[in-house]
Scaffold this motif. Structure first.
Motif, mmCIF file in Angstrom:
data_model
loop_
_atom_site.group_PDB
_atom_site.id
_atom_site.type_symbol
_atom_site.label_atom_id
_atom_site.label_comp_id
_atom_site.label_asym_id
_atom_site.label_seq_id
_atom_site.Cartn_x
_atom_site.Cartn_y
_atom_site.Cartn_z
ATOM 1 N N LEU A 97 0.918 -1.346 -0.025
ATOM 2 C CA LEU A 97 0.125 0.021 -0.028
ATOM 3 C C LEU A 97 0.758 1.395 -0.031
ATOM 4 O O LEU A 97 1.586 1.305 0.839
ATOM 5 C CB LEU A 97 -0.963 0.064 1.180
ATOM 6 C CG LEU A 97 -1.941 1.256 1.354
ATOM 7 C CD1 LEU A 97 -2.678 1.329 0.203
ATOM 8 C CD2 LEU A 97 -2.704 1.164 2.713
ATOM 9 N N GLY A 98 0.577 2.138 -0.993
ATOM 10 C CA GLY A 98 1.162 3.432 -1.063
ATOM 11 C C GLY A 98 2.918 3.212 -1.695
ATOM 12 O O GLY A 98 3.408 4.302 -1.640
ATOM 13 N N ARG A 99 3.126 1.996 -2.102
ATOM 14 C CA ARG A 99 4.319 1.981 -2.651
ATOM 15 C C ARG A 99 4.371 1.443 -4.069
ATOM 16 O O ARG A 99 3.397 0.724 -4.520
ATOM 17 C CB ARG A 99 5.278 0.753 -1.916
ATOM 18 C CG ARG A 99 5.319 1.316 -0.562
ATOM 19 C CD ARG A 99 6.583 0.197 0.162
ATOM 20 N NE ARG A 99 6.142 -1.003 0.505
ATOM 21 C CZ ARG A 99 6.845 -2.040 0.442
ATOM 22 N NH1 ARG A 99 8.092 -2.095 -0.188
ATOM 23 N NH2 ARG A 99 6.391 -3.349 0.485
ATOM 24 N N PRO A 100 5.317 1.775 -4.853
ATOM 25 C CA PRO A 100 5.330 1.124 -6.268
ATOM 26 C C PRO A 100 5.157 -0.331 -6.355
ATOM 27 O O PRO A 100 5.991 -0.953 -5.786
ATOM 28 C CB PRO A 100 6.563 1.738 -7.049
ATOM 29 C CG PRO A 100 7.681 1.922 -5.808
ATOM 30 C CD PRO A 100 6.787 2.174 -4.835
ATOM 31 N N ALA A 101 4.781 -0.683 -7.542
ATOM 32 C CA ALA A 101 4.917 -2.192 -7.916
ATOM 33 C C ALA A 101 6.381 -2.611 -8.123
ATOM 34 O O ALA A 101 7.001 -1.944 -8.879
ATOM 35 C CB ALA A 101 4.301 -2.562 -9.265
ATOM 36 N N PRO A 102 6.756 -3.843 -7.528
ATOM 37 C CA PRO A 102 8.083 -4.544 -7.739
ATOM 38 C C PRO A 102 8.053 -5.152 -9.102
ATOM 39 O O PRO A 102 6.909 -5.397 -9.944
ATOM 40 C CB PRO A 102 8.102 -5.296 -6.714
ATOM 41 C CG PRO A 102 6.939 -5.792 -6.351
ATOM 42 C CD PRO A 102 6.089 -4.539 -6.634
ATOM 43 N N ALA A 172 -3.440 -3.689 -2.955
ATOM 44 C CA ALA A 172 -1.899 -3.491 -2.461
ATOM 45 C C ALA A 172 -1.622 -3.754 -0.818
ATOM 46 O O ALA A 172 -0.772 -4.344 -0.255
ATOM 47 C CB ALA A 172 -1.491 -1.970 -2.385
ATOM 48 N N GLU A 173 -2.887 -3.537 0.025
ATOM 49 C CA GLU A 173 -2.555 -3.596 1.500
ATOM 50 C C GLU A 173 -2.626 -5.121 1.754
ATOM 51 O O GLU A 173 -2.166 -5.553 2.909
ATOM 52 C CB GLU A 173 -3.740 -2.908 2.236
ATOM 53 C CG GLU A 173 -5.208 -3.389 1.952
ATOM 54 C CD GLU A 173 -5.994 -2.634 0.973
ATOM 55 O OE1 GLU A 173 -7.050 -3.010 0.821
ATOM 56 O OE2 GLU A 173 -5.189 -2.525 -0.303
ATOM 57 N N GLY A 245 -7.294 8.482 5.043
ATOM 58 C CA GLY A 245 -6.219 7.809 5.417
ATOM 59 C C GLY A 245 -5.189 7.363 4.309
ATOM 60 O O GLY A 245 -5.417 7.930 3.142
ATOM 61 N N ALA A 246 -4.461 6.378 4.535
ATOM 62 C CA ALA A 246 -3.377 5.833 3.563
ATOM 63 C C ALA A 246 -4.277 5.418 2.120
ATOM 64 O O ALA A 246 -3.974 5.480 1.167
ATOM 65 C CB ALA A 246 -2.596 4.836 4.148
ATOM 66 N N HIS A 247 -5.287 4.715 2.530
ATOM 67 C CA HIS A 247 -6.196 4.144 1.497
ATOM 68 C C HIS A 247 -6.681 5.111 0.489
ATOM 69 O O HIS A 247 -6.520 5.042 -0.590
ATOM 70 C CB HIS A 247 -7.425 3.474 2.055
ATOM 71 C CG HIS A 247 -6.782 2.110 2.795
ATOM 72 N ND1 HIS A 247 -6.702 2.205 3.925
ATOM 73 C CD2 HIS A 247 -6.748 0.763 2.184
ATOM 74 C CE1 HIS A 247 -6.016 0.806 4.492
ATOM 75 N NE2 HIS A 247 -6.496 -0.075 3.441
ATOM 76 N N GLY A 248 -7.090 6.255 1.296
ATOM 77 C CA GLY A 248 -7.616 7.293 0.477
ATOM 78 C C GLY A 248 -6.401 8.144 -0.434
ATOM 79 O O GLY A 248 -6.986 8.515 -1.584
ATOM 80 N N GLU A 249 -5.385 8.381 0.252
ATOM 81 C CA GLU A 249 -4.266 8.850 -0.387
ATOM 82 C C GLU A 249 -3.965 8.021 -1.782
ATOM 83 O O GLU A 249 -3.721 8.451 -2.920
ATOM 84 C CB GLU A 249 -3.193 8.795 0.413
ATOM 85 C CG GLU A 249 -3.400 10.037 1.610
ATOM 86 C CD GLU A 249 -2.179 9.894 2.689
ATOM 87 O OE1 GLU A 249 -1.246 9.243 2.397
ATOM 88 O OE2 GLU A 249 -2.344 10.787 3.592
#
Length: 260
Positions: A97-102, A172-173, A245-249
């Motif tokens: 969550l909040g990070r790019p795809a590897p 992602a989470e 929150g982080a999900h909304g971002e």
């Protein structure tokens, strides 16, 4: 007033893993349906509504899925139906969550979903619900910016006909990563026999069209094309925008490809 999620987690630890009851309980996260804590080597997940049936069913589901897929899923150490608690050794890695795809994420998830969706849905009978996945029903109570809601309401696809055993919340989470590799798929509490498009929707929402195309290629293609995937992804993004929150971002970042 009823017990808090933390209190139920502590009570379950005292009953099933007393050696960890005094090690401290650190909150890992809190979502709409579950709260998760860390105690010793365990993740202790508490259903928000104390859902004992759901805990029992998820433990059975995880055993079924682990026998067929090629990515790690939680291995249940204990479940407490009365407290609504499920505990399993922590898998390595961090949520994406909040990070790019590897690199290669789409191929990895596409292969994983091909194996998951090949499980005979009858094997999950009595473990997970069968859901119609009627796209129009996703519009009920959906909120968000008016111009985005107009797009969603004007692009409701026909229902898909296929039904598979699906994770149904594969965002992602719930994907763990370490050193560029996917190390686990967690939180199977929303699993259902339903439209396979649901398992690609949050992947598209969180990582964009290139990862989706890679996943579908590794999967072998989805009958009916991507219309349902796009629709479900848009609805899921608007839900997360409302949650905040982080999900909304993360959902806000996805609007550029979901609503070009």
């Amino acid at each position: 007033m009823g017990e808090t999620a933390r209190e139920r987690a502590l009570r379950a630890l005292a009953a099933h893993a007393p050696d960890l009851a005094g090690t401290g309980l650190r909150e890992l996260g809190h979502g709409l349906d579950n709260a998760a804590f860390h105690a010793g080597d365990l993740v202790v997940r508490v259903a928000e509504r104390g859902d004992g049936h759901g805990v029992r069913a998820e433990a059975r589901l995880l055993a079924l899925v682990a026998a067929h897929v090629d990515l790690p899923v939680p291995v249940v150490r204990f479940s407490d139906e009365e407290a609504g608690v499920l505990a399993y050794p922590m898998l390595p890695g961090r949520p994406l969550l909040g990070r790019p795809a590897p690199p290669g994420l789409g191929r990895t998830i596409g292969r994983f979903l091909r194996r998951l969706h090949a499980i005979d849905p009858a094997a999950a009978g009595g473990i997970v619900p069968v859901e119609d996945a009627e796209p129009a029903e996703w519009l009920e109570d959906l909120d968000g910016p008016a111009h985005l809601l107009r797009v969603v309401r004007g692009s409701v696809p026909a229902p898909g006909r296929g039904r598979v055993l699906a994770h149904a919340d594969l965002g992602a989470e719930h994907l763990l990563e370490r050193d560029g590799a996917v190390t686990g798929v967690i939180d199977w509490s929303d699993a259902a026999v339903t439209d396979p498009a649901l398992d690609f929707a949050r992947l598209y929402r969180d990582f964009g069209p290139d990862v989706l195309a890679e996943a579908l290629d590794a999967y072998g293609g989805l009958p009916g094309g991507t219309g349902r995937i796009v629709f479900y992804a848009r609805c899921a993004a608007l839900e997360d925008l409302a949650y905040g929150g982080a999900h909304g971002e993360a959902a806000a970042r996805s609007l550029s490809w979901l609503f070009p």
